[in-house]
Write an enzyme that holds these catalytic residues in place. Structure first.
Site, PDB file in Angstrom:
ATOM      1  CE  LYS A 196      -4.010  -2.148   2.504  1.00  0.00           C
ATOM      2  NZ  LYS A 196      -4.414  -2.735   3.522  1.00  0.00           N
ATOM      3  CD  GLN A 214      -3.711  -4.341   6.468  1.00  0.00           C
ATOM      4  OE1 GLN A 214      -3.664  -3.278   5.864  1.00  0.00           O
ATOM      5  NE2 GLN A 214      -4.111  -5.324   5.737  1.00  0.00           N
ATOM      6  CG  ASP A 237     -10.388   0.522   5.231  1.00  0.00           C
ATOM      7  OD1 ASP A 237      -9.670  -0.408   4.492  1.00  0.00           O
ATOM      8  OD2 ASP A 237      -9.653  -0.747   5.961  1.00  0.00           O
TER       9      ASP A 237
HETATM   10  N1  GUN Z   1      -6.774  -6.748   6.058  1.00  0.00           N
HETATM   11  C1  GUN Z   1      -6.016  -7.054   4.981  1.00  0.00           C
HETATM   12  N2  GUN Z   1      -7.272  -6.673   3.627  1.00  0.00           N
HETATM   13  C2  GUN Z   1      -7.795  -5.456   4.551  1.00  0.00           C
HETATM   14  C3  GUN Z   1      -8.678  -4.032   4.057  1.00  0.00           C
HETATM   15  O1  GUN Z   1      -9.459  -4.172   2.857  1.00  0.00           O
HETATM   16  N3  GUN Z   1      -8.836  -3.307   4.505  1.00  0.00           N
HETATM   17  C4  GUN Z   1      -7.944  -3.564   6.120  1.00  0.00           C
HETATM   18  N4  GUN Z   1      -8.138  -2.290   7.120  1.00  0.00           N
HETATM   19  N5  GUN Z   1      -7.225  -4.353   6.921  1.00  0.00           N
HETATM   20  C5  GUN Z   1      -7.518  -5.525   6.230  1.00  0.00           C
END
Ligand code: GUN
Length: 296
Positions: A46, A90, A116
């Site tokens: 990311k 995350q 998100d």
């Molecule tokens: N863990 C795996 N995919 C994601 C996501 O799209 N957002 C978040 N916050 N955690 C994740």
């Protein structure tokens, strides 16, 4: 079977974001708690993608022993930081925090910085059917948004079709159901307790598999001509990445399938970048139209 690669769409969307970001300083902060090895890789991807489009991406890494109070303070500080326009916590959280606060932790993020789309405010707006590009931005969770954009890019018809989603998580299954409803699809959400999963899946014109179980879906689950979206990502016994779908089994049955890697994963990251940029411009336009913003 056609492979629905995200490469072209992702490249195009990221290049448009780069153009929109010219002359703007926009920041995204990803908060990672603990040492989940998969999360470490995802977050690094990311942050790398941020640099590609000219976003200021930074990771805040907290130890697995972090208390809920410390996590809350870290997120509230980011809410108040004018250089941060998007925040992502995350998941999964370490076991202790997950047990104590779970998804409540996402609500410590301001909805106006929730890149998100996981805060209850944004999920509430989403499930009310509010637009993601209107004045009250209902941020779309990144993976479901990426799935819809990818299917539209490949001109997969959605109106009136049977969509079956396997998985009911707040990150993927539930918001995906809402986004497919908006496209006028007929949506079924199946899960680990569903009886006769194969029979339910065989109804699908579009089968979205977000179960998090390597190789769960095979030939017996797929109707001839179906389009398959494989959200899973796992390291197989041969060391290669694979999804929730045994793709080699369905090659002569499905009309199309997203690859793993190179399908849903890159789209998820692209939508995270897009959400952040949208939040930034939404905040800017709000500032310029609100009386307070005009105060000298
Ligand atoms: N863990 C795996 N995919 C994601 C996501 O799209 N957002 C978040 N916050 N955690 C994740």
């Amino acid at each position: 079977m056609k492979i629905l690669s995200a490469s072209d769409l992702s490249r195009d969307l990221r290049s448009r974001l780069k153009t929109r970001l010219k002359d703007h300083r926009v920041g995204l902060t990803v908060v990672r708690v603990g040492d989940d090895p998969a999360s470490q890789v995802y977050v690094a991807n990311k942050i790398r993608a941020c640099a590609e489009v000219g976003l200021h991406g930074q990771e805040v890494h907290l130890p697995a022993t972090t208390s809920s109070d410390v996590l809350k303070t870290a997120l509230v500080n980011l809410n108040e930081n004018p250089n941060v326009h998007g925040i992502l916590l995350q998941l999964p959280l370490p076991a202790g925090l997950a047990k104590n606060v779970g998804l409540d932790a996402t609500d410590w993020i301001s909805p106006a910085k929730d890149a998100d789309g996981l805060t209850s405010i944004n999920q509430g707006r989403l499930h009310q059917g509010r637009p993601h590009d209107g004045p009250a931005l209902a941020v779309r969770p990144c993976t479901p948004a990426g799935i819809i954009e990818l299917l539209k890019f490949y001109e997969v018809p959605l109106r009136g079709v049977e969509v079956v989603i396997v998985g009911r998580s707040s990150i993927v299954g539930r918001p995906a159901a809402e986004l497919f409803l908006r496209e006028d699809a007929t949506v079924t959400v199946a899960h680990s307790q569903s009886k006769d999963l194969a029979q339910i899946c065989r109804r699908a014109d579009v089968l979205v598999v977000a179960a998090g179980k390597m190789g769960l879906i095979g030939r017996e689950h797929v109707k001839k001509g179906a389009v398959i979206v494989d959200v899973g990502i796992h390291r197989g016994p041969d060391g290669k990445l694979c999804g929730d779908v045994r793709q080699s089994e369905i090659a002569d049955l499905a009309s199309a399938c997203t690859p793993v890697p190179g399908g849903v994963g890159p789209m998820t990251i692209t939508m995270l970048l897009q959400n952040t940029v949208d939040l930034y411009f939404a905040a800017q336009s709000q500032r310029s139209t609100s009386p307070q913003g005009n105060r000298i």
